[in-house]
Design a protein around this motif. Structure first.
Motif, PDB file in Angstrom:
ATOM      1  N   PRO A 246      -0.893 114.685 -51.089  1.00 15.97           N
ATOM      2  CA  PRO A 246      -0.675 116.129 -50.935  1.00 15.97           C
ATOM      3  C   PRO A 246      -1.148 116.650 -49.583  1.00 15.97           C
ATOM      4  N   ALA A 247      -2.181 116.036 -49.016  1.00 15.75           N
ATOM      5  CA  ALA A 247      -2.656 116.454 -47.696  1.00 15.75           C
ATOM      6  C   ALA A 247      -1.553 116.285 -46.665  1.00 15.75           C
ATOM      7  N   PHE A 248      -0.887 115.123 -46.712  1.00 19.78           N
ATOM      8  CA  PHE A 248       0.207 114.871 -45.773  1.00 19.78           C
ATOM      9  C   PHE A 248       1.381 115.808 -46.032  1.00 19.78           C
ATOM     10  N   LYS A 249       1.716 116.002 -47.319  1.00 21.01           N
ATOM     11  CA  LYS A 249       2.849 116.866 -47.652  1.00 21.01           C
ATOM     12  C   LYS A 249       2.615 118.299 -47.181  1.00 21.01           C
TER      13      LYS A 249
ATOM     14  N   ILE B 148      -7.344 119.497 -43.018  1.00 17.83           N
ATOM     15  CA  ILE B 148      -7.139 118.900 -44.334  1.00 17.83           C
ATOM     16  C   ILE B 148      -7.491 117.418 -44.267  1.00 17.83           C
ATOM     17  N   VAL B 149      -8.424 117.005 -45.124  1.00 17.56           N
ATOM     18  CA  VAL B 149      -8.887 115.613 -45.152  1.00 17.56           C
ATOM     19  C   VAL B 149      -8.567 115.033 -46.526  1.00 17.56           C
TER      20      VAL B 149
ATOM     21  N   GLY C  10       6.786 113.319 -55.029  1.00 11.43           N
ATOM     22  CA  GLY C  10       7.765 113.832 -54.081  1.00 11.43           C
ATOM     23  C   GLY C  10       8.724 112.755 -53.609  1.00 11.43           C
ATOM     24  N   PRO C  11       9.686 113.120 -52.760  1.00  9.73           N
ATOM     25  CA  PRO C  11      10.711 112.167 -52.306  1.00  9.73           C
ATOM     26  C   PRO C  11      10.125 111.053 -51.442  1.00  9.73           C
TER      27      PRO C  11
ATOM     28  N   GLN D  95       2.931 119.153 -58.863  1.00 11.46           N
ATOM     29  CA  GLN D  95       2.625 118.449 -57.626  1.00 11.46           C
ATOM     30  C   GLN D  95       1.271 118.910 -57.122  1.00 11.46           C
ATOM     31  N   PHE D  96       0.466 117.969 -56.675  1.00 14.79           N
ATOM     32  CA  PHE D  96      -0.853 118.312 -56.157  1.00 14.79           C
ATOM     33  C   PHE D  96      -0.758 119.226 -54.939  1.00 14.79           C
TER      34      PHE D  96
END
Length: 291
Positions: free
Chosen positions: A118-121, A109-110, A216-217, A90-91
């Motif tokens: 991945p930024a959101f996760k 994080i941008v 991811g989910p 996973q990134f």
């Protein structure tokens, strides 16, 4: 003479302070290429699919004037190592590992497009690591996201994958540069060359190998209603209807988010209208008290 020597020393000191550093972070099963520059609050930039660090050419030096900026190539892209086809990854795990490697506790994080996932996760799973989140036509994959009619245009991306597997990477690159998603960027002199160069320099690894990246989910958007990380969502004025709908839905779901439409730009927002995007990002950071 003394005055001249003093000026020379100041210039040398300045060049040291604002020098760019690049290197590889050895994360065990991957080597991640990164670049960093500047001092102050940290901003980490994550590029989109089939891109690399050059996706942030209009932001890197500009924000390094007042911040400590980092950009890196996601696993499988640019100068970073390609994934192991037998192991899932996973990134976001790479992002966490890179932050640990560079001793980073918190950062802005941008993330653009694929890099925004991945930024959101990170912001959702590790909010203590994120000062603020910036999403450029990106966010969480969520239920119903691709169910609407406007999402069918993204099938072109899937066709590019098919071409890559059947005809090879070079054919896929040419096909990728013909999808509707990128038409505004390829008509724009600010973004055309950078986008074309990144695409043509891409190894094409994912088109000829099994991809084991796990996004991811897929959740309902209402499951993110408690997320309180300050979030800026950017949408290109000329982007596909799919992105106009999706960015609005994500904005409505996140209680501490703001949606801004960037004029004269499509999906490659930060390259197509860097002046306006940079201004919007600076104002957002200022409003959050991030200096």
């Amino acid at each position: 003479m003394k005055k001249l020597m003093f000026i020379v020393m100041l210039l040398l000191l300045s060049s040291l302070l604002f020098a760019q550093e690049s290197g590889y972070a050895n994360l065990g099963d991957a080597k991640i290429y990164y670049e960093q520059k500047g001092e102050g609050t940290l901003i980490i930039f994550l590029h989109g699919g089939y891109c690399d660090t050059r996706a942030w050419d209009y932001q890197f030096d500009e924000f390094a004037k007042n911040y400590h900026v980092i950009r890196f190539d996601l696993r499988g892209f640019g100068k970073s190592s390609v994934p192991d086809t037998t192991k899932p990854y996973q990134f976001v795990d790479d992002l966490v590992a890179l932050m640990d490697y560079l001793n980073i506790e918190k950062a802005v994080i941008v993330g653009h497009s694929m890099g925004g996932v991945p930024a959101f996760k990170l912001a959702y799973n590790y909010p203590e690591k994120v000062l603020a989140l910036v999403l450029l036509e990106s966010g969480p994959y969520h239920k119903g996201m691709f169910a609407n009619e406007d999402a069918k245009v993204l099938a072109q991306v899937g066709k590019v994958d098919e071409i890559g597997k059947k005809e090879g990477a070079e054919a896929a690159k040419k096909a990728f540069l013909n999808i509707n998603l990128l038409k505004p960027a390829l008509k724009n002199p600010l973004s055309k060359k950078i986008l074309t160069d990144m695409t043509m320099d891409y190894s094409g690894w994912n088109w000829v190998n099994k991809v084991t990246w796990q996004p991811g989910p897929v959740r309902d958007l209402n499951e993110y209603s408690q997320m309180n990380v300050p979030t800026l969502i950017c949408l290109g004025e000329l982007s596909l209807p799919f992105y106009h709908r999706t960015m609005y839905e994500i904005n409505q779901a996140l209680p501490n988010s703001k949606l801004v439409e960037i004029s004269h730009s499509g999906h490659m927002i930060q390259l197509e209208n860097p002046k306006e995007f940079n201004k919007v990002l600076k104002n957002f950071l200022k409003k959050q008290g991030i200096k």
